[in-house]
Design an enzyme around this catalytic site. Sequence first.
Site, PDB file in Angstrom:
ATOM      1  N   HIS A 133      78.342  39.067 145.588  1.00  0.00           N
ATOM      2  CA  HIS A 133      77.311  39.881 145.665  1.00  0.00           C
ATOM      3  C   HIS A 133      75.950  39.126 145.175  1.00  0.00           C
ATOM      4  O   HIS A 133      74.903  39.167 145.682  1.00  0.00           O
ATOM      5  CB  HIS A 133      77.296  41.124 144.826  1.00  0.00           C
ATOM      6  CG  HIS A 133      78.374  42.149 145.639  1.00  0.00           C
ATOM      7  ND1 HIS A 133      78.682  43.430 144.928  1.00  0.00           N
ATOM      8  CD2 HIS A 133      78.518  42.265 146.791  1.00  0.00           C
ATOM      9  CE1 HIS A 133      79.463  43.938 145.758  1.00  0.00           C
ATOM     10  NE2 HIS A 133      79.302  43.391 146.850  1.00  0.00           N
TER      11      HIS A 133
ATOM     12  N   CYS B  64      80.729  32.602 163.183  1.00  0.00           N
ATOM     13  CA  CYS B  64      79.849  33.659 162.790  1.00  0.00           C
ATOM     14  C   CYS B  64      80.121  33.836 161.150  1.00  0.00           C
ATOM     15  O   CYS B  64      79.700  34.469 160.502  1.00  0.00           O
ATOM     16  CB  CYS B  64      80.288  35.080 163.386  1.00  0.00           C
ATOM     17  SG  CYS B  64      81.829  35.625 163.103  1.00  0.00           S
TER      18      CYS B  64
END
Length: 560
Positions: free
Chosen positions: A186, A485
């Site tokens: 995160h 991606c």
Amino acid sequence: MSALAGVGVSPGVGLGPAYVLAYRAPVPEPGSRHDGDAAAELAGAVRALERVATDLEERGARAGGEAAGILEAQAMMARDPGLAAGVAELIEAGTAAARAVHEAFGRYREVLAAAGGYLAARVADLDDVRDRAVAVIEGRPIPELPTGDGEPYVLVARDLAPADTALLSRDVVAAFVTEQGGPTSHTAILARAMGVPAVVACPGATSIPSGTPMLVDGTSGLVRTAPSGEDVLAARDADAARQVALSAVTGPGSTADGYAVPLLANVGGPHDVAAALEYGAEGIGLYRTEFLFLDRAEAPSAAEQEAAYLEVLDAFPGGRVIVRTLDAGADKPLAFLPPGEHEPNPALGERGVRLLRAHPEVLAAQLTALAAAAARSAGALRVMAPMVATAEEAAWFAAACDAAGLPAAGVMVEVPSAALRASDLAAHAGFLSVGTNDLTQYALAADRQLGALTGLQDAWQPAVLDLVALAAGGAAEHGRPCGVCGEAAADPALACVLVGLGATSLSMSAPALPAVRAALSRHTREQCVLAAGAARAATGPEDARAAARSHLPGLADLAL
């Protein structure tokens, strides 16, 4: 001057005094008991958890972007019925509210840590919710990071909670440095979204005294303490020159000799569209739809799904928007589905397309909503399935999409079998898209959330490059495009290599787009091919990186 080395996960240079976050939440006294009024004690615990959930939601709403989704997921933890039941059980047995919250969250923490993968990565988020709730119950203030008008500081910590950093900005924080974490943590995600340089997996960082001047290079991963004036000037000049060079390159992605390489953005929902547009994305290469499904007791309605898809499609009229169908199951369980059998290794369990086959009604509802959104928009919708391992799975998904009126369905290449037999998959799929995060994890048998294995979680590993080349080659045999991606595409040097390996488009977090666009514009396709060949001929990631860069001289001019 001394230096520490970590993993650069958000590019740029940050300079400022160290602010070392050393706070450790006090642990409620073991064996502490309440006064006998269990109902009142439970009511206090429930109020505390709800206050934490509301605070997290408010922070997410103010922060927006990637932070909003992360903090909303944390708020759902605070409201989790299973956790609440555990707290109630302990309080009924006489345990004081603060200790009950601590113990109930501790039990759930052990379950998450043992699950591995996605759930293990949420342990830090769970700890943060626990500590905030305990602080509210005990009437203690929750420490907040400085957000004043002083000199931007370098935030140093063992790890960082999203709630601590979501409301910060480049005006407040010059850089992040953590001892734990990896490229998909995160901290890394939020730092890239904020445009703040960041280095993770940096041993010894918290031993730096607060106030020590620090120079952080989020590209190389080098952290310098007490840098000289010359070092600071050189770093600032290089960063300024880099920004000028990057801003000078605009328009669609292409190599120096005009070979088109569409540059797309990865998004986690409509809240990420603004950044994608700001940084010049030509479309969306990965629309993660999990935000619609996770941490909720009921499946999202058709109207809710259609609205979320339509908002992103309408932002790119005429541009492609590639939506990944629900990637859940095993380590990302859905509360509205019956629990499956216990999986000792969830990373290898019933997830992705396997879950969709077990619950075809979930896929049917999603495809129906996607088709309805596509019918109302000028955006060019493409749909792909996650975690496809065999040609039979690719054929099944393509048939499901065709039945829903969604032609040219694609599949993701995230496991080695899909890369090795890419030609077989491409015989059924309209396109392939390589997810380098999971492909690297499975190829090297290294959990991408585990900081101790950062050296293996590197898409520069020659074995991973070989698999990408196989995927692109297999797609080309059938005239199918093969994009990338995964976040590997965000590395400017690696982006050139991926093009050399045969990737036909690149998708990444939006702030990475300018650097990749500039890197491609400085090199011909032939240079990219030579760089890719040199990297594959190496025996390790560092050698592969160095070998590739020897064929990409324009990177030095851009200070990339």
